[in-house]
Design a protein around this motif. Structure first.
Motif, PDB file in Angstrom:
ATOM      1  N   TYR A  32       7.925  36.406 -10.733  1.00 59.27           N
ATOM      2  CA  TYR A  32       8.515  35.077 -10.923  1.00 59.27           C
ATOM      3  C   TYR A  32       8.759  34.397  -9.574  1.00 59.27           C
ATOM      4  O   TYR A  32       8.921  35.051  -8.531  1.00 59.27           O
ATOM      5  CB  TYR A  32       9.824  35.157 -11.698  1.00 59.27           C
ATOM      6  N   VAL A  33       8.757  33.070  -9.630  1.00 62.07           N
ATOM      7  CA  VAL A  33       9.222  32.228  -8.530  1.00 62.07           C
ATOM      8  C   VAL A  33      10.292  31.322  -9.109  1.00 62.07           C
ATOM      9  O   VAL A  33      10.067  30.683 -10.143  1.00 62.07           O
ATOM     10  CB  VAL A  33       8.084  31.379  -7.922  1.00 62.07           C
ATOM     11  N   ALA A  34      11.452  31.286  -8.489  1.00 59.92           N
ATOM     12  CA  ALA A  34      12.559  30.441  -8.941  1.00 59.92           C
ATOM     13  C   ALA A  34      12.853  29.410  -7.864  1.00 59.92           C
ATOM     14  O   ALA A  34      13.092  29.769  -6.708  1.00 59.92           O
ATOM     15  CB  ALA A  34      13.803  31.279  -9.222  1.00 59.92           C
ATOM     16  N   ILE A  35      12.829  28.124  -8.232  1.00 62.08           N
ATOM     17  CA  ILE A  35      13.086  27.036  -7.293  1.00 62.08           C
ATOM     18  C   ILE A  35      14.306  26.265  -7.791  1.00 62.08           C
ATOM     19  O   ILE A  35      14.328  25.795  -8.935  1.00 62.08           O
ATOM     20  CB  ILE A  35      11.876  26.091  -7.185  1.00 62.08           C
ATOM     21  N   ARG A  36      15.304  26.136  -6.947  1.00 60.23           N
ATOM     22  CA  ARG A  36      16.536  25.436  -7.334  1.00 60.23           C
ATOM     23  C   ARG A  36      16.324  23.930  -7.185  1.00 60.23           C
ATOM     24  O   ARG A  36      15.861  23.455  -6.135  1.00 60.23           O
ATOM     25  CB  ARG A  36      17.696  25.882  -6.451  1.00 60.23           C
ATOM     26  N   LEU A  37      16.650  23.188  -8.221  1.00 60.76           N
ATOM     27  CA  LEU A  37      16.522  21.739  -8.212  1.00 60.76           C
ATOM     28  C   LEU A  37      17.860  21.097  -7.861  1.00 60.76           C
ATOM     29  O   LEU A  37      18.909  21.747  -7.940  1.00 60.76           O
ATOM     30  CB  LEU A  37      16.041  21.244  -9.578  1.00 60.76           C
ATOM     31  N   GLY A  38      17.821  19.820  -7.535  1.00 59.29           N
ATOM     32  CA  GLY A  38      19.037  19.128  -7.134  1.00 59.29           C
ATOM     33  C   GLY A  38      19.818  18.537  -8.288  1.00 59.29           C
ATOM     34  O   GLY A  38      20.929  18.048  -8.095  1.00 59.29           O
ATOM     35  N   THR A  39      19.254  18.570  -9.500  1.00 61.36           N
ATOM     36  CA  THR A  39      19.944  18.017 -10.665  1.00 61.36           C
ATOM     37  C   THR A  39      19.438  18.728 -11.921  1.00 61.36           C
ATOM     38  O   THR A  39      18.284  19.171 -11.963  1.00 61.36           O
ATOM     39  CB  THR A  39      19.668  16.504 -10.782  1.00 61.36           C
ATOM     40  N   PRO A  40      20.263  18.883 -12.938  1.00 61.61           N
ATOM     41  CA  PRO A  40      19.785  19.480 -14.198  1.00 61.61           C
ATOM     42  C   PRO A  40      18.749  18.580 -14.858  1.00 61.61           C
ATOM     43  O   PRO A  40      18.842  17.357 -14.810  1.00 61.61           O
ATOM     44  CB  PRO A  40      21.054  19.582 -15.045  1.00 61.61           C
ATOM     45  N   LEU A  41      17.763  19.201 -15.498  1.00 63.96           N
ATOM     46  CA  LEU A  41      16.698  18.479 -16.193  1.00 63.96           C
ATOM     47  C   LEU A  41      16.592  19.002 -17.622  1.00 63.96           C
ATOM     48  O   LEU A  41      17.088  20.088 -17.940  1.00 63.96           O
ATOM     49  CB  LEU A  41      15.368  18.671 -15.461  1.00 63.96           C
ATOM     50  N   PRO A  42      15.921  18.264 -18.507  1.00 63.06           N
ATOM     51  CA  PRO A  42      15.715  18.768 -19.872  1.00 63.06           C
ATOM     52  C   PRO A  42      14.917  20.059 -19.858  1.00 63.06           C
ATOM     53  O   PRO A  42      14.133  20.320 -18.934  1.00 63.06           O
ATOM     54  CB  PRO A  42      14.925  17.631 -20.549  1.00 63.06           C
ATOM     55  N   HIS A  43      15.101  20.851 -20.889  1.00 62.74           N
ATOM     56  CA  HIS A  43      14.373  22.119 -21.012  1.00 62.74           C
ATOM     57  C   HIS A  43      12.913  21.823 -21.354  1.00 62.74           C
ATOM     58  O   HIS A  43      12.608  21.306 -22.430  1.00 62.74           O
ATOM     59  CB  HIS A  43      15.005  22.970 -22.104  1.00 62.74           C
ATOM     60  N   ALA A  76       2.823  22.882  -2.640  1.00 61.03           N
ATOM     61  CA  ALA A  76       2.241  21.737  -3.340  1.00 61.03           C
ATOM     62  C   ALA A  76       3.256  21.051  -4.239  1.00 61.03           C
ATOM     63  O   ALA A  76       3.194  19.831  -4.453  1.00 61.03           O
ATOM     64  CB  ALA A  76       1.035  22.194  -4.160  1.00 61.03           C
ATOM     65  N   LEU A  77       4.205  21.812  -4.778  1.00 63.00           N
ATOM     66  CA  LEU A  77       5.187  21.236  -5.695  1.00 63.00           C
ATOM     67  C   LEU A  77       6.419  20.701  -4.980  1.00 63.00           C
ATOM     68  O   LEU A  77       7.087  19.794  -5.479  1.00 63.00           O
ATOM     69  CB  LEU A  77       5.627  22.284  -6.724  1.00 63.00           C
ATOM     70  N   MET A  78       6.709  21.257  -3.815  1.00 61.03           N
ATOM     71  CA  MET A  78       7.989  20.988  -3.169  1.00 61.03           C
ATOM     72  C   MET A  78       8.229  19.511  -2.899  1.00 61.03           C
ATOM     73  O   MET A  78       9.312  18.983  -3.172  1.00 61.03           O
ATOM     74  CB  MET A  78       8.074  21.773  -1.856  1.00 61.03           C
ATOM     75  N   ASP A  79       7.211  18.810  -2.375  1.00 62.84           N
ATOM     76  CA  ASP A  79       7.452  17.418  -2.004  1.00 62.84           C
ATOM     77  C   ASP A  79       7.466  16.473  -3.199  1.00 62.84           C
ATOM     78  O   ASP A  79       7.712  15.272  -3.036  1.00 62.84           O
ATOM     79  CB  ASP A  79       6.410  16.954  -0.982  1.00 62.84           C
ATOM     80  N   LYS A  80       7.191  16.995  -4.405  1.00 63.67           N
ATOM     81  CA  LYS A  80       7.242  16.163  -5.601  1.00 63.67           C
ATOM     82  C   LYS A  80       8.553  16.324  -6.371  1.00 63.67           C
ATOM     83  O   LYS A  80       8.824  15.576  -7.308  1.00 63.67           O
ATOM     84  CB  LYS A  80       6.070  16.512  -6.528  1.00 63.67           C
ATOM     85  N   LEU A  81       9.355  17.298  -5.970  1.00 70.13           N
ATOM     86  CA  LEU A  81      10.581  17.563  -6.721  1.00 70.13           C
ATOM     87  C   LEU A  81      11.651  16.519  -6.465  1.00 70.13           C
ATOM     88  O   LEU A  81      12.537  16.317  -7.295  1.00 70.13           O
ATOM     89  CB  LEU A  81      11.108  18.959  -6.365  1.00 70.13           C
ATOM     90  N   ALA A  82      11.581  15.833  -5.322  1.00 73.38           N
ATOM     91  CA  ALA A  82      12.607  14.831  -5.010  1.00 73.38           C
ATOM     92  C   ALA A  82      12.611  13.710  -6.039  1.00 73.38           C
ATOM     93  O   ALA A  82      13.686  13.201  -6.415  1.00 73.38           O
ATOM     94  CB  ALA A  82      12.375  14.281  -3.610  1.00 73.38           C
ATOM     95  N   GLN A  83      11.432  13.305  -6.523  1.00 74.53           N
ATOM     96  CA  GLN A  83      11.413  12.224  -7.504  1.00 74.53           C
ATOM     97  C   GLN A  83      11.979  12.678  -8.847  1.00 74.53           C
ATOM     98  O   GLN A  83      12.526  11.872  -9.603  1.00 74.53           O
ATOM     99  CB  GLN A  83       9.993  11.682  -7.668  1.00 74.53           C
ATOM    100  N   TRP A  84      11.882  13.989  -9.157  1.00 72.55           N
ATOM    101  CA  TRP A  84      12.521  14.500 -10.362  1.00 72.55           C
ATOM    102  C   TRP A  84      14.031  14.353 -10.277  1.00 72.55           C
ATOM    103  O   TRP A  84      14.696  14.104 -11.282  1.00 72.55           O
ATOM    104  CB  TRP A  84      12.159  15.968 -10.555  1.00 72.55           C
ATOM    105  N   GLU A  85      14.579  14.517  -9.095  1.00 73.38           N
ATOM    106  CA  GLU A  85      16.029  14.530  -8.949  1.00 73.38           C
ATOM    107  C   GLU A  85      16.646  13.143  -9.091  1.00 73.38           C
ATOM    108  O   GLU A  85      17.867  13.010  -9.125  1.00 73.38           O
ATOM    109  CB  GLU A  85      16.394  15.181  -7.616  1.00 73.38           C
ATOM    110  N   ARG A  86      15.816  12.115  -9.182  1.00 70.49           N
ATOM    111  CA  ARG A  86      16.325  10.772  -9.464  1.00 70.49           C
ATOM    112  C   ARG A  86      16.490  10.527 -10.960  1.00 70.49           C
ATOM    113  O   ARG A  86      17.044   9.514 -11.370  1.00 70.49           O
ATOM    114  CB  ARG A  86      15.379   9.727  -8.850  1.00 70.49           C
ATOM    115  N   TRP A  87      15.976  11.459 -11.768  1.00 69.94           N
ATOM    116  CA  TRP A  87      16.067  11.289 -13.222  1.00 69.94           C
ATOM    117  C   TRP A  87      17.515  11.412 -13.676  1.00 69.94           C
ATOM    118  O   TRP A  87      18.292  12.223 -13.165  1.00 69.94           O
ATOM    119  CB  TRP A  87      15.224  12.357 -13.922  1.00 69.94           C
ATOM    120  N   ARG A  88      17.875  10.573 -14.655  1.00 72.48           N
ATOM    121  CA  ARG A  88      19.196  10.665 -15.280  1.00 72.48           C
ATOM    122  C   ARG A  88      19.027  10.562 -16.798  1.00 72.48           C
ATOM    123  O   ARG A  88      18.135   9.877 -17.291  1.00 72.48           O
ATOM    124  CB  ARG A  88      20.116   9.538 -14.790  1.00 72.48           C
TER     125      ARG A  88
END
Length: 390
Positions: free
Chosen positions: A178-189, A290-302
């Protein structure tokens, strides 16, 4: 973990055996590595085999070789033969145990130094890791091993994971990387079930999800992944999986299952990820990078569902500058100001309906598996032969 950096030399550089053993003793003495019963278990195995071997070899000698002697076989020769055979077995087992111990020491040394060279920290193992992914709540004897964890630019953890299900003859050990990456905000399952690692029986994931939660995305994405999101969160999934992010997953993670749950992103594979193979690490680092620089836009989701009480208050006259209430000078009447729009933005979080997917019973897998078992028993019992011989 700094994703551009990748130094694989500690995985392949020569390691002196004495250095590795001294390093292992240091880990054990400082409590960083758990004390195992490896040596005690090895000695017990040798002792049991020795006693069992004495009995068996003595029995074989007397039953097989005794008839070739006139009268009773010479006790001295029999004893010497038995001791030699059992001694050879014990020496062989001891050599295997020592080799495994030394290889384990070298493995620890390599992984620890590889982690340091790449800005991470290595941990030998952790029992019942407190991670919310689907594989971490199943079975018993849950253990993560050879964990490599980086803190920068965000927490990323690589590891191997084991858990067991069933008991007795039906006991099964399940192995995952497994690889586990911590996000800056909770997201839907959300789950991406990779099509490339499934079988004719269906998904290789330990859980099956209600098909009504399956969302089809544009382009070729459906050829590589089946995406599941909670009902009512389809537009949110489309916001998260824009065409550029879908392309990243297809190009870099098409053989990995993906789970987004709470404020974590997990990548799963039914193989060890934390190994001494530089190619495996190079691949994993490239996927994370490859995924790391795209996660910031996910963290703007509300989640707009968390803003519904505020929206109701706005509709009743709090927003817009003409609301009734108390003005700053304490005079009842219309408020001469409106709250800033940002103050009405939902807080980070997910409404209860989006926190977990609904699971389902894998009826197709059960039926196909049952049919295979029935056919096998029929072939073994000769039922088909009896039918066709009539």
């Amino acid at each position: 973990m700094s994703t551009p950096a990748f130094d694989a030399r500690p995985l392949t550089d020569p390691v002196d055996g004495a250095t590795a053993r001294a390093y292992r003793r240091q880990l054990l003495s400082t409590g960083r590595a758990p004390k195992t019963a490896g040596w005690a278990a090895g000695c017990l195995i040798v002792a049991v085999v020795g006693v069992f071997g004495l009995v068996v070899v003595n029995l074989i000698f007397r039953l097989v070789f005794a008839p070739f002697f006139e009268g009773s076989p010479p006790e001295g020769a029999g004893s010497i033969a038995i001791i030699l055979v059992v001694g050879l077995i014990a020496v062989g087992l001891t050599a295997l145990i020592v080799k495994a111990y030394r290889n384990g020491s070298v493995r620890w040394y390599r992984l620890d130094h590889f982690a340091r060279a790449n800005g991470m920290t290595w941990y030998p193992q952790a029992s019942n890791p407190p991670l919310p992914g689907m594989i971490f709540s199943l079975g018993s004897s849950r253990t993560a091993t050879d964990i490599l964890r980086g803190e920068q630019p965000r927490l990323v953890e690589f590891g191997n994971y084991r858990y067991t299900t069933g008991s007795g003859k039906n006991r099964t050990t399940h192995r995952w990387g497994y690889v586990a990456i911590r996000l800056g905000t909770p997201l839907p399952h959300i789950v991406l079930d990779a099509e490339g690692n499934n079988t004719f029986l269906g998904t290789n994931l330990p859980q099956t999800f209600d098909k009504h939660q399956r969302l089809s995305l544009e382009g070729d994405f459906d050829k590589y992944f089946s995406l599941y999101c909670p009902e009512g969160y389809e537009q949110d999934a489309l916001y998260l999986f824009t065409p550029d992010i879908m392309a990243r997953f297809i190009d870099n993670a098409a053989q990995l299952d993906v789970e987004i749950v709470d404020d974590w992103l997990f990548l799963y594979g039914k193989r060890d990820f934390s190994t001494l193979d530089p190619r495996t690490w190079g691949w994993l680092f490239s996927v994370v990078g490859a995924l790391m620089d795209k996660l910031a836009q996910w963290e703007r989701w509300r989640d707009d569902r968390l803003a519904m009480p505020a929206a109701g208050a706005a509709a009743s006259g709090v927003v817009g500058g003409a609301a009734s209430g108390t003005s700053p000078d304490g005079v009842a009447g219309a408020l001469p100001f409106a709250p800033p729009v940002e103050a009405l933005r939902p807080p980070p979080g997910v409404a209860p309906s989006g926190r977990r997917l609904k699971t389902a019973v894998p009826w197709a897998t059960i039926l196909i598996g049952g049919a295979i078992v029935i056919v096998w028993f029929a072939l073994q019992s000769g039922v088909f032969g009896a039918i066709f011989s009539r």
